[in-house]
Design a protein around this motif. Sequence first.
Motif, PDB file in Angstrom:
ATOM      1  N   GLU A  64      45.695  -7.066  28.569  1.00  0.00           N
ATOM      2  CA  GLU A  64      46.866  -7.922  28.390  1.00  0.00           C
ATOM      3  C   GLU A  64      47.200  -8.566  29.733  1.00  0.00           C
ATOM      4  O   GLU A  64      47.087  -7.919  30.787  1.00  0.00           O
ATOM      5  N   THR A  65      47.610  -9.821  29.677  1.00  0.00           N
ATOM      6  CA  THR A  65      47.937 -10.568  30.890  1.00  0.00           C
ATOM      7  C   THR A  65      49.360 -11.103  30.801  1.00  0.00           C
ATOM      8  O   THR A  65      49.786 -11.617  29.755  1.00  0.00           O
ATOM      9  N   ASP A  66      50.078 -10.983  31.920  1.00  0.00           N
ATOM     10  CA  ASP A  66      51.436 -11.513  31.982  1.00  0.00           C
ATOM     11  C   ASP A  66      51.793 -11.752  33.449  1.00  0.00           C
ATOM     12  O   ASP A  66      51.218 -11.129  34.353  1.00  0.00           O
ATOM     13  N   LYS A  67      52.758 -12.654  33.676  1.00  0.00           N
ATOM     14  CA  LYS A  67      53.187 -12.896  35.044  1.00  0.00           C
ATOM     15  C   LYS A  67      53.950 -11.711  35.626  1.00  0.00           C
ATOM     16  O   LYS A  67      54.061 -11.575  36.854  1.00  0.00           O
ATOM     17  N   ASP A  68      54.469 -10.873  34.754  1.00  0.00           N
ATOM     18  CA  ASP A  68      55.180  -9.667  35.199  1.00  0.00           C
ATOM     19  C   ASP A  68      54.274  -8.454  35.000  1.00  0.00           C
ATOM     20  O   ASP A  68      53.757  -8.226  33.898  1.00  0.00           O
ATOM     21  N   SER A  69      54.081  -7.672  36.054  1.00  0.00           N
ATOM     22  CA  SER A  69      53.178  -6.518  35.991  1.00  0.00           C
ATOM     23  C   SER A  69      53.613  -5.517  34.934  1.00  0.00           C
ATOM     24  O   SER A  69      52.805  -5.011  34.151  1.00  0.00           O
ATOM     25  N   LYS A  70      54.912  -5.213  34.897  1.00  0.00           N
ATOM     26  CA  LYS A  70      55.420  -4.229  33.950  1.00  0.00           C
ATOM     27  C   LYS A  70      55.217  -4.690  32.511  1.00  0.00           C
ATOM     28  O   LYS A  70      54.833  -3.901  31.639  1.00  0.00           O
ATOM     29  N   LYS A  71      55.457  -5.969  32.254  1.00  0.00           N
ATOM     30  CA  LYS A  71      55.286  -6.496  30.906  1.00  0.00           C
ATOM     31  C   LYS A  71      53.829  -6.419  30.467  1.00  0.00           C
ATOM     32  O   LYS A  71      53.522  -6.066  29.318  1.00  0.00           O
ATOM     33  N   ALA A  72      52.904  -6.728  31.376  1.00  0.00           N
ATOM     34  CA  ALA A  72      51.484  -6.647  31.047  1.00  0.00           C
ATOM     35  C   ALA A  72      51.100  -5.216  30.686  1.00  0.00           C
ATOM     36  O   ALA A  72      50.363  -4.978  29.714  1.00  0.00           O
ATOM     37  N   MET A  73      51.598  -4.252  31.457  1.00  0.00           N
ATOM     38  CA  MET A  73      51.297  -2.853  31.151  1.00  0.00           C
ATOM     39  C   MET A  73      51.881  -2.431  29.821  1.00  0.00           C
ATOM     40  O   MET A  73      51.240  -1.721  29.032  1.00  0.00           O
ATOM     41  N   GLN A  74      53.109  -2.841  29.537  1.00  0.00           N
ATOM     42  CA  GLN A  74      53.741  -2.472  28.275  1.00  0.00           C
ATOM     43  C   GLN A  74      52.942  -2.982  27.085  1.00  0.00           C
ATOM     44  O   GLN A  74      52.728  -2.256  26.106  1.00  0.00           O
ATOM     45  N   LEU A  75      52.477  -4.224  27.163  1.00  0.00           N
ATOM     46  CA  LEU A  75      51.712  -4.798  26.068  1.00  0.00           C
ATOM     47  C   LEU A  75      50.395  -4.051  25.859  1.00  0.00           C
ATOM     48  O   LEU A  75      50.012  -3.740  24.722  1.00  0.00           O
ATOM     49  N   ALA A  76      49.693  -3.765  26.954  1.00  0.00           N
ATOM     50  CA  ALA A  76      48.413  -3.068  26.849  1.00  0.00           C
ATOM     51  C   ALA A  76      48.596  -1.650  26.334  1.00  0.00           C
ATOM     52  O   ALA A  76      47.819  -1.167  25.495  1.00  0.00           O
ATOM     53  N   VAL A  77      49.639  -0.966  26.825  1.00  0.00           N
ATOM     54  CA  VAL A  77      49.894   0.407  26.387  1.00  0.00           C
ATOM     55  C   VAL A  77      50.286   0.455  24.918  1.00  0.00           C
ATOM     56  O   VAL A  77      49.904   1.368  24.184  1.00  0.00           O
ATOM     57  N   GLU A  78      51.037  -0.534  24.447  1.00  0.00           N
ATOM     58  CA  GLU A  78      51.410  -0.569  23.027  1.00  0.00           C
ATOM     59  C   GLU A  78      50.171  -0.666  22.142  1.00  0.00           C
ATOM     60  O   GLU A  78      50.062   0.028  21.121  1.00  0.00           O
ATOM     61  N   ARG A  79      49.232  -1.517  22.536  1.00  0.00           N
ATOM     62  CA  ARG A  79      47.983  -1.613  21.757  1.00  0.00           C
ATOM     63  C   ARG A  79      47.173  -0.329  21.852  1.00  0.00           C
ATOM     64  O   ARG A  79      46.641   0.154  20.850  1.00  0.00           O
ATOM     65  N   GLY A  80      47.101   0.235  23.052  1.00  0.00           N
ATOM     66  CA  GLY A  80      46.365   1.485  23.215  1.00  0.00           C
ATOM     67  C   GLY A  80      46.983   2.626  22.438  1.00  0.00           C
ATOM     68  O   GLY A  80      46.273   3.452  21.837  1.00  0.00           O
ATOM     69  N   ARG A  81      48.324   2.691  22.417  1.00  0.00           N
ATOM     70  CA  ARG A  81      49.003   3.769  21.687  1.00  0.00           C
ATOM     71  C   ARG A  81      48.769   3.647  20.186  1.00  0.00           C
ATOM     72  O   ARG A  81      48.545   4.635  19.492  1.00  0.00           O
ATOM     73  N   LEU A  82      48.827   2.412  19.669  1.00  0.00           N
ATOM     74  CA  LEU A  82      48.578   2.210  18.248  1.00  0.00           C
ATOM     75  C   LEU A  82      47.131   2.552  17.893  1.00  0.00           C
ATOM     76  O   LEU A  82      46.851   3.121  16.831  1.00  0.00           O
ATOM     77  N   ALA A  83      46.186   2.214  18.794  1.00  0.00           N
ATOM     78  CA  ALA A  83      44.785   2.592  18.564  1.00  0.00           C
ATOM     79  C   ALA A  83      44.636   4.105  18.561  1.00  0.00           C
ATOM     80  O   ALA A  83      43.910   4.676  17.728  1.00  0.00           O
ATOM     81  N   TYR A  84      45.319   4.777  19.491  1.00  0.00           N
ATOM     82  CA  TYR A  84      45.293   6.246  19.540  1.00  0.00           C
ATOM     83  C   TYR A  84      45.776   6.826  18.211  1.00  0.00           C
ATOM     84  O   TYR A  84      45.138   7.712  17.629  1.00  0.00           O
TER      85      TYR A  84
END
Length: 290
Positions: A64-84
């Motif tokens: 996930e890419t975003d201008k805000d580091s925290k937002k990018a992490m949140q988006l990637a973690v949400e997808r990873g958590r749902l995959a988990y």
Amino acid sequence: MHRLASSLVALCLALPAAAQSVPDFQNEAFVTPYWTRVPVIEVLGRANMEVAPNRASFSVTYLETDKDSKKAMQLAVERGRLAYDTIKKTAGESARIQSSVNVTALYEQYKDKDGNRIDNERSDKIRAYEARVSLSIVVDQVSKAGAARAGALALAPENSTGLSTYLERTTDMNRAAYEAAVEDGTARAKATAEASGAVIGKLMVVQEGTGPCLGQWSSMAGSDYDYYRSAPAAMAPPSPPPPPAPVAAGMVGGRQITITQADIDTLNLPSDDKPQQISASVCMIYALGK
């Protein structure tokens, strides 16, 4: 002086004779193995067993890419958590999942005199952040591995690996191979004795390995597949079909994402298992019977 020299010579000559008068049975047992004193048959028993793979592994990566580091992490973690969650709902406790997350800064670029693009690695030249969530999965029920991977693919990972199936040897497998090798060695000893018109007697030595009565286990295991196995075929739904029950659901970027069994079945490509091999050898020494 002549008398002293004569005495030393006599003492030196007497020592070997005295030493020979005391048998060294302990050293003799090591120098001359006891089975060499009688006619014996030495054989190498072998076993090569084919078994089904009992482990499967794969990995997926969500970016996930975003201008805000925290937002990018949140988006990637949400997808990873749902995959988990999807993998766990599909494969249960047979799936062991290791997760990781990291963030990389993406810089503005400039061209050098040769026209090559160069990252301008200054803190005030960061244009965005790329967050990467990786899941590494091992499934110990291979029949569930294909559906588990299909569930992870339903979240559209930016990177994924093929499904790798392999064998993790157990104590029971090793023992079964050893017993088969002993049985093979006994059969070889009997065949050797019959060829010479004799019969085998007492088993004197047996040891695991490739001989002569020394060695270790050997095995060949592992096979990488580019695709994954199929889950049991889904039964035709009744008419009219009910709405599909979600396997897993969660929020990703403020949107509700639902993974259904149909999503998993669509991405579950079949493949066949390659039998795995486990080998054992034993060195055996039989006395000849009378």
